[in-house]
Design an enzyme around this catalytic site. Structure first.
Site, PDB file in Angstrom:
ATOM      1  N   PRO A  43       0.828  -1.222   0.000  1.00  0.00           N
ATOM      2  CA  PRO A  43       0.000   0.000   0.000  1.00  0.00           C
ATOM      3  C   PRO A  43       0.861   1.271   0.000  1.00  0.00           C
ATOM      4  CG  PRO A  43      -0.897  -1.594   1.555  1.00  0.00           C
ATOM      5  CD  PRO A  43       0.396  -2.181   1.047  1.00  0.00           C
TER       6      PRO A  43
ATOM      7  N   GLU B 146       9.227  -9.842 -17.188  1.00  0.00           N
ATOM      8  CA  GLU B 146       7.850  -9.374 -17.003  1.00  0.00           C
ATOM      9  C   GLU B 146       7.523  -8.258 -18.003  1.00  0.00           C
ATOM     10  OE1 GLU B 146       6.949  -7.811 -13.105  1.00  0.00           O
ATOM     11  OE2 GLU B 146       4.886  -7.351 -13.646  1.00  0.00           O
ATOM     12  N   ARG B 147       8.450  -7.322 -18.162  1.00  0.00           N
ATOM     13  CA  ARG B 147       8.193  -6.192 -19.064  1.00  0.00           C
ATOM     14  C   ARG B 147       8.175  -6.643 -20.519  1.00  0.00           C
ATOM     15  NH1 ARG B 147      11.827  -2.215 -15.206  1.00  0.00           N
ATOM     16  NH2 ARG B 147      10.161  -2.030 -13.653  1.00  0.00           N
TER      17      ARG B 147
END
Ligand SMILES: Cc1cc2nc3c(=O)[nH]c(=O)nc-3n(C[C@H](O)[C@H](O)[C@H](O)COP(=O)(O)OP(=O)(O)OC[C@H]3O[C@@H](n4cnc5c(N)ncnc54)[C@H](O)[C@@H]3O)c2cc1C
Length: 392
Positions: A141, A255-256
């Site tokens: 968060p 991932e990219r």
């Protein structure tokens, strides 16, 4: 059905060869038959069935790039790239792709690259078999782009760690059996104080705090997780203590790149659907494809897709050959995620009111594509990386 002469797709395009094109056909058949017809229902249900992992495992799709001795197919990232691209092109759901690929391409690779033999047997083998589902937990968060700012803390105790903290926006977070989780193992140290622990859902104190409602990717579950005094044994430490930043960076490249590949697949789908629609839909007594404005939309879409494909395939080739390709992958991620969003918007324009309805999957494509410039590192972060690489 009108004949499509050329929408930018190529049967073969380096770095793919014949065997990859055969795989492409198999994936397309599977996705068109067993995924695409179910997507609307899964999107409404806000998840796809867990059994889909088992079915994909049965067909070998979860282990394409992993060695046979771990239950994989013994292929390479090129095989995985074919899977990711075709899943996006034929499936038409960012959510289904996210749920499957978060497991195969962001949760399992760190275990393969940094795990011990015992860790591979515990999580990778059942992961490839679709029996255990994985997630990667980095974002919190209070810390997204600023990865070094995470505060989930693993206190060292005899025989392991006690973890307290939380993670958010975790793809597969609700259903994951294991979480490859970034934690701080020193109070100070920034990048240097990060380690990775594999947390398991049955550990006391590990809680799925909530399933998040979001703009797109509806059929993937995205979870917020809370950890209260979770006791994690030391054999769940992945890689070296305080060496986790290296693992994060290693993972980001793939991932990219896979986000770029997925975008290229999604672009192709949108162009094909739009060409077909513009030949069928009539206005003022002629197909809308005969209006210069529509032709220009399609020409622009195809040009963006071709440029995206070129930069992405080039990055993939460099990655596959083991070159340092941070620059190329970063550029590919940056350019493709904006391009697919623009293409989805143009496809919606071509479809008029029907594009705004669920029927053609265009409104979903727009919603799904909007995550691209945020997830896996925002556009701004990509530009920062590129600026630094250029000595600025
Ligand atoms: C659906 C979904 C799935 C996700 N799945 C996962 C997952 O599986 N695992 C996981 O760990 N994370 C996941 N994420 C998190 C994702 O990686 C983060 O959202 C992303 O890294 C951005 O972090 P943030 O949202 O906290 O944005 P922030 O870091 O708060 O950034 C917000 C904005 O601030 C500005 N900004 C921030 N930093 C800079 C900077 N250096 N320079 C200039 N401007 C800046 C930019 O405009 C940026 O868009 C997911 C997110 C979503 C929405």
């Amino acid at each position: 059905m009108p004949v499509i002469k050329d929408t930018g797709a190529r049967a073969t395009f380096p770095p793919f060869g014949e065997e990859h094109e055969e795989l492409r056909e198999t994936v397309t058949r599977f996705v068109s038959k067993e995924i695409a017809p179910n997507v609307d229902g899964w999107e409404d249900a806000r998840e796809f069935p867990r059994e889909l992992y088992g079915r994909c495992a049965e067909l070998g799709f979860l282990g394409l790039k992993f060695p046979e001795e771990l239950g994989g197919q013994g292929g390479t990232h090129l095989h995985d790239a074919v899977w990711v691209e075709e899943l996006a092109r034929s499936g038409g759901s960012g959510g289904v792709a996210a749920g499957l690929n978060a497991h195969t391409s962001i949760a399992m690779p760190p275990i393969f690259n940094f795990g011990t033999e015992e860790q591979k047997q515990r999580w990778l083998v059942p992961g490839i078999a679709g029996e255990k589902i994985g997630a990667l937990g980095i974002t919190e968060p209070g810390a997204g782009s600023d990865v070094a700012g995470i505060s989930t803390f693993a206190r060292k105790v005899d025989g392991g760690y006690v973890v307290n903290g939380s993670k958010t926006f975790i793809t597969n977070g609700v259903r994951a059996d294991f979480l490859v989780c970034a934690v701080k193992t020193t109070k100070e140290g920034g990048h240097g104080g990060i380690s990775f622990l594999v947390l398991e859902r049955e550990m006391p104190g590990y809680e799925v705090a909530q399933k998040l409602e979001k703009m797109g990717w509806h059929s993937s579950d995205t979870g917020e997780l809370a950890f209260t005094d979770v006791e994690v044994p030391e054999e769940n430490l992945l890689g070296e203590e305080n060496g986790g930043f290296k693992l994060i960076m290693a993972n980001f490249a793939w991932e990219r790149l896979l986000m770029a590949i997925g975008a290229v697949g999604a672009m192709q789908r949108l162009i094909e659907i739009s060409v077909n629609y513009s030949l069928e839909r009539e206005a003022f007594g002629r197909p809308i494809g005969k209006f210069q404005a529509t032709r220009h939309h399609i020409a622009e879409m195809a040009t963006k897709a071709e440029a995206s494909r070129a930069i992405t395939y080039n990055s993939l080739r460099l990655f596959h050959e083991g070159h340092n390709c941070i620059k190329e992958v970063t550029m590919a991620k940056l350019v493709t995620q904006r391009a697919v969003l623009e293409i989805a918007d143009q496809a919606l324009q071509i479809h008029g009111g029907y594009g705004y309805m669920k029927e053609y999957g265009i409104e979903r494509a727009v919603r799904d594509a909007r995550l691209g410039p945020i997830g896996g590192g925002t556009d701004e972060v990509m530009k920062e990386i590129l600026g630094k690489l250029m000595g600025l």
